[in-house]
Design a protein around this motif. Structure first.
Motif, PDB file in Angstrom:
ATOM      1  N   PHE A 106      -7.310   6.974  -0.065  1.00 38.51           N
ATOM      2  CA  PHE A 106      -6.248   5.750   0.121  1.00 38.51           C
ATOM      3  C   PHE A 106      -6.862   4.805   0.904  1.00 38.51           C
ATOM      4  O   PHE A 106      -6.915   3.475   0.554  1.00 38.51           O
ATOM      5  CB  PHE A 106      -5.241   6.395   1.050  1.00 38.51           C
ATOM      6  CG  PHE A 106      -4.251   5.327   1.830  1.00 38.51           C
ATOM      7  CD1 PHE A 106      -3.421   4.879   0.951  1.00 38.51           C
ATOM      8  CD2 PHE A 106      -4.612   5.071   3.033  1.00 38.51           C
ATOM      9  CE1 PHE A 106      -2.375   4.114   1.371  1.00 38.51           C
ATOM     10  CE2 PHE A 106      -3.481   4.152   3.586  1.00 38.51           C
ATOM     11  CZ  PHE A 106      -2.677   3.629   2.764  1.00 38.51           C
ATOM     12  N   ASP A 149       0.820  -1.199  -0.112  1.00 42.07           N
ATOM     13  CA  ASP A 149      -0.160  -0.096  -0.012  1.00 42.07           C
ATOM     14  C   ASP A 149       0.865   1.108   0.022  1.00 42.07           C
ATOM     15  O   ASP A 149       0.466   2.388  -0.600  1.00 42.07           O
ATOM     16  CB  ASP A 149      -0.916  -0.015   1.325  1.00 42.07           C
ATOM     17  CG  ASP A 149      -1.816  -1.054   0.991  1.00 42.07           C
ATOM     18  OD1 ASP A 149      -2.254  -1.540  -0.099  1.00 42.07           O
ATOM     19  OD2 ASP A 149      -2.569  -1.460   2.167  1.00 42.07           O
ATOM     20  N   GLU A 177       2.161   1.606  -3.790  1.00 37.17           N
ATOM     21  CA  GLU A 177       1.426   1.952  -4.478  1.00 37.17           C
ATOM     22  C   GLU A 177       0.517   3.060  -4.512  1.00 37.17           C
ATOM     23  O   GLU A 177       0.213   3.911  -5.415  1.00 37.17           O
ATOM     24  CB  GLU A 177       0.333   0.801  -4.595  1.00 37.17           C
ATOM     25  CG  GLU A 177       1.238  -0.643  -5.226  1.00 37.17           C
ATOM     26  CD  GLU A 177       1.437  -0.487  -6.829  1.00 37.17           C
ATOM     27  OE1 GLU A 177       0.616   0.291  -7.579  1.00 37.17           O
ATOM     28  OE2 GLU A 177       2.533  -1.039  -7.119  1.00 37.17           O
ATOM     29  N   TYR A 178       0.265   3.604  -3.255  1.00 38.47           N
ATOM     30  CA  TYR A 178      -0.730   4.597  -2.944  1.00 38.47           C
ATOM     31  C   TYR A 178      -0.248   5.589  -1.843  1.00 38.47           C
ATOM     32  O   TYR A 178      -1.080   6.204  -1.241  1.00 38.47           O
ATOM     33  CB  TYR A 178      -2.019   3.787  -2.274  1.00 38.47           C
ATOM     34  CG  TYR A 178      -2.550   2.681  -3.087  1.00 38.47           C
ATOM     35  CD1 TYR A 178      -3.120   3.034  -4.427  1.00 38.47           C
ATOM     36  CD2 TYR A 178      -2.842   1.382  -2.500  1.00 38.47           C
ATOM     37  CE1 TYR A 178      -3.608   1.895  -5.277  1.00 38.47           C
ATOM     38  CE2 TYR A 178      -3.133   0.378  -3.274  1.00 38.47           C
ATOM     39  CZ  TYR A 178      -3.657   0.448  -4.536  1.00 38.47           C
ATOM     40  OH  TYR A 178      -4.193  -0.540  -5.530  1.00 38.47           O
ATOM     41  N   GLN A 230      -1.735   9.041  -2.329  1.00 39.01           N
ATOM     42  CA  GLN A 230      -3.358   9.365  -2.165  1.00 39.01           C
ATOM     43  C   GLN A 230      -3.257   9.323  -0.624  1.00 39.01           C
ATOM     44  O   GLN A 230      -4.189  10.063  -0.147  1.00 39.01           O
ATOM     45  CB  GLN A 230      -4.046   8.009  -2.616  1.00 39.01           C
ATOM     46  CG  GLN A 230      -4.444   7.799  -4.069  1.00 39.01           C
ATOM     47  CD  GLN A 230      -3.098   7.642  -5.085  1.00 39.01           C
ATOM     48  OE1 GLN A 230      -2.322   6.766  -4.580  1.00 39.01           O
ATOM     49  NE2 GLN A 230      -3.621   7.557  -6.152  1.00 39.01           N
ATOM     50  N   ARG A 233      -8.562   2.129  -1.331  1.00 42.69           N
ATOM     51  CA  ARG A 233      -7.981   1.485  -2.233  1.00 42.69           C
ATOM     52  C   ARG A 233      -7.024   0.542  -1.264  1.00 42.69           C
ATOM     53  O   ARG A 233      -6.497  -0.537  -1.916  1.00 42.69           O
ATOM     54  CB  ARG A 233      -6.894   2.326  -2.794  1.00 42.69           C
ATOM     55  CG  ARG A 233      -7.804   3.269  -4.007  1.00 42.69           C
ATOM     56  CD  ARG A 233      -6.788   4.051  -4.749  1.00 42.69           C
ATOM     57  NE  ARG A 233      -7.474   4.923  -5.790  1.00 42.69           N
ATOM     58  CZ  ARG A 233      -7.775   6.086  -5.521  1.00 42.69           C
ATOM     59  NH1 ARG A 233      -7.950   6.786  -4.026  1.00 42.69           N
ATOM     60  NH2 ARG A 233      -8.608   7.010  -6.455  1.00 42.69           N
TER      61      ARG A 233
END
Length: 348
Positions: A127, A112, A115-116, A119, A130
């Protein structure tokens, strides 16, 4: 044992974080557990690499690469052509279950983060929608005991149980439980906090209030313990269901940060209502990250993902004071991140 030495003993578990400072350190250590290398070294003591490769059925060149990486993390050392675990890592193995849980937690969070993270910074709500971390910690799935829901809940409950097992002792060193007889632990998870309290105080009886599937896991968790007869579980939703009352101690351990302000105030108000007159409400929570002080090792990436949810104690203090609670005491405690302990007494 003096008070300072006693506290140092309670904080001994923090040594595990020293072996999870970087992603490479954590991944190679996880591999060493997964392929049986750590257990082989525990059984054989110092052993030549060739013998280890045979024992764990690992190609010699692959094992050599792993050993080099483990050596840089002070997990293993070489002596006269043999491999041994370092004294420092053997100390960390006293907390093996916690070490494995923290490795698992960090690996879940790492995806996480990679990738995010943008966010997380710019759109925290997006966030949370996702990130796999928040799908794992999905409380809405703790009502239906499907196989998938059970497996997900068991994974995150295992992690939180290991954290609580050692954080609880720190809490008990900062607040005396000996005068309590009836304890309610709201959001008490597997019952580990209640179990540790009952283990220290044989006259204490504890009630754990949590979601149905979590209570099922908790009942299994404490069932083989001598204290099991003094711990009961009540299934429900603390936000919508009535709580039992008339407890001389009500605890909220690592619960309130999970919720937005409105829901947090509701939980806190209901917890206050469950305290008998003259009883105590106790909050033990992680505070905001202090990255300038702690840095951000790989082991803390899971905590970083929850960074937007951690509050200081002011909101809780103001609410308790407004409801007439007295003797409101706040203690900050430095663990791997800052924690705070709030205790407040309900007027008689």
């Amino acid at each position: 044992m003096g008070q300072k030495q006693d506290m140092e003993k309670e904080l001994g578990y923090l040594c595990v974080d020293g072996f999870i400072k970087g992603m490479v350190d954590a991944r190679t250590l996880t591999t060493a557990f997964e392929i049986g290398l750590i257990d082989a070294l525990l059984q054989k003591r110092p052993a030549p690499p060739e013998a280890l490769a045979r024992d764990i059925r690992c190609p010699k060149n692959g094992l050599d690469m792993l050993l080099e990486l483990l050596a840089t993390n002070n997990v293993i050392a070489r002596t006269n052509g043999t491999i041994r675990l370092t004294a420092e890592f053997k100390e960390a193995l006293d907390y093996r279950d916690l070490l494995l849980a923290k490795l698992d937690f960090a690996h879940i969070a790492a995806h996480d983060f990679i990738e995010y993270f943008s966010q997380l910074v710019a759109d925290p709500q997006g966030f949370m929608q996702r990130a796999s971390m928040f799908r794992l910690f999905s409380y809405g799935r703790c009502f239906d005991a499907s196989r998938e829901n059970l497996e997900l809940a068991q994974r995150w409950v295992r992690i939180t149980t290991m954290l609580t097992r050692f954080e609880a002792g720190v809490c008990f060193k900062h607040h005396e439980f000996r005068n309590y007889r009836r304890m309610l632990d709201i959001g008490g998870n597997s019952g580990e906090f209640a179990l540790q309290a009952c283990r220290r105080h044989q006259w204490l009886k504890a009630t754990v209030f949590d979601l149905p599937l979590v209570c099922n896991i908790g009942q299994a968790h404490v069932s083989g313990e001598p204290e099991a007869s003094r711990i009961r579980f009540i299934k429900g939703d603390a936000l919508s269901d009535d709580l039992p009352g008339d407890f001389d101690l009500v605890t909220l351990k690592s619960v309130l940060h999970d919720w937005p302000d409105q829901e947090t105030q509701l939980l806190l108000h209901k917890a206050a209502g469950a305290v008998r007159p003259g009883g105590t409400l106790l909050i033990f929570e992680r505070g905001p990250l202090d990255i300038a002080k702690t840095g951000l090792p790989y082991s803390l990436i899971p905590i970083l993902l929850f960074a937007h949810t951690f509050r200081g104690p002011d909101m809780y203090r103001k609410s308790l004071a407004a409801w007439g609670f007295r003797e409101i005491d706040i203690t900050w405690i430095d663990l791997e991140t800052p924690f705070f302990l709030i205790t407040a007494v309900k007027p008689a």
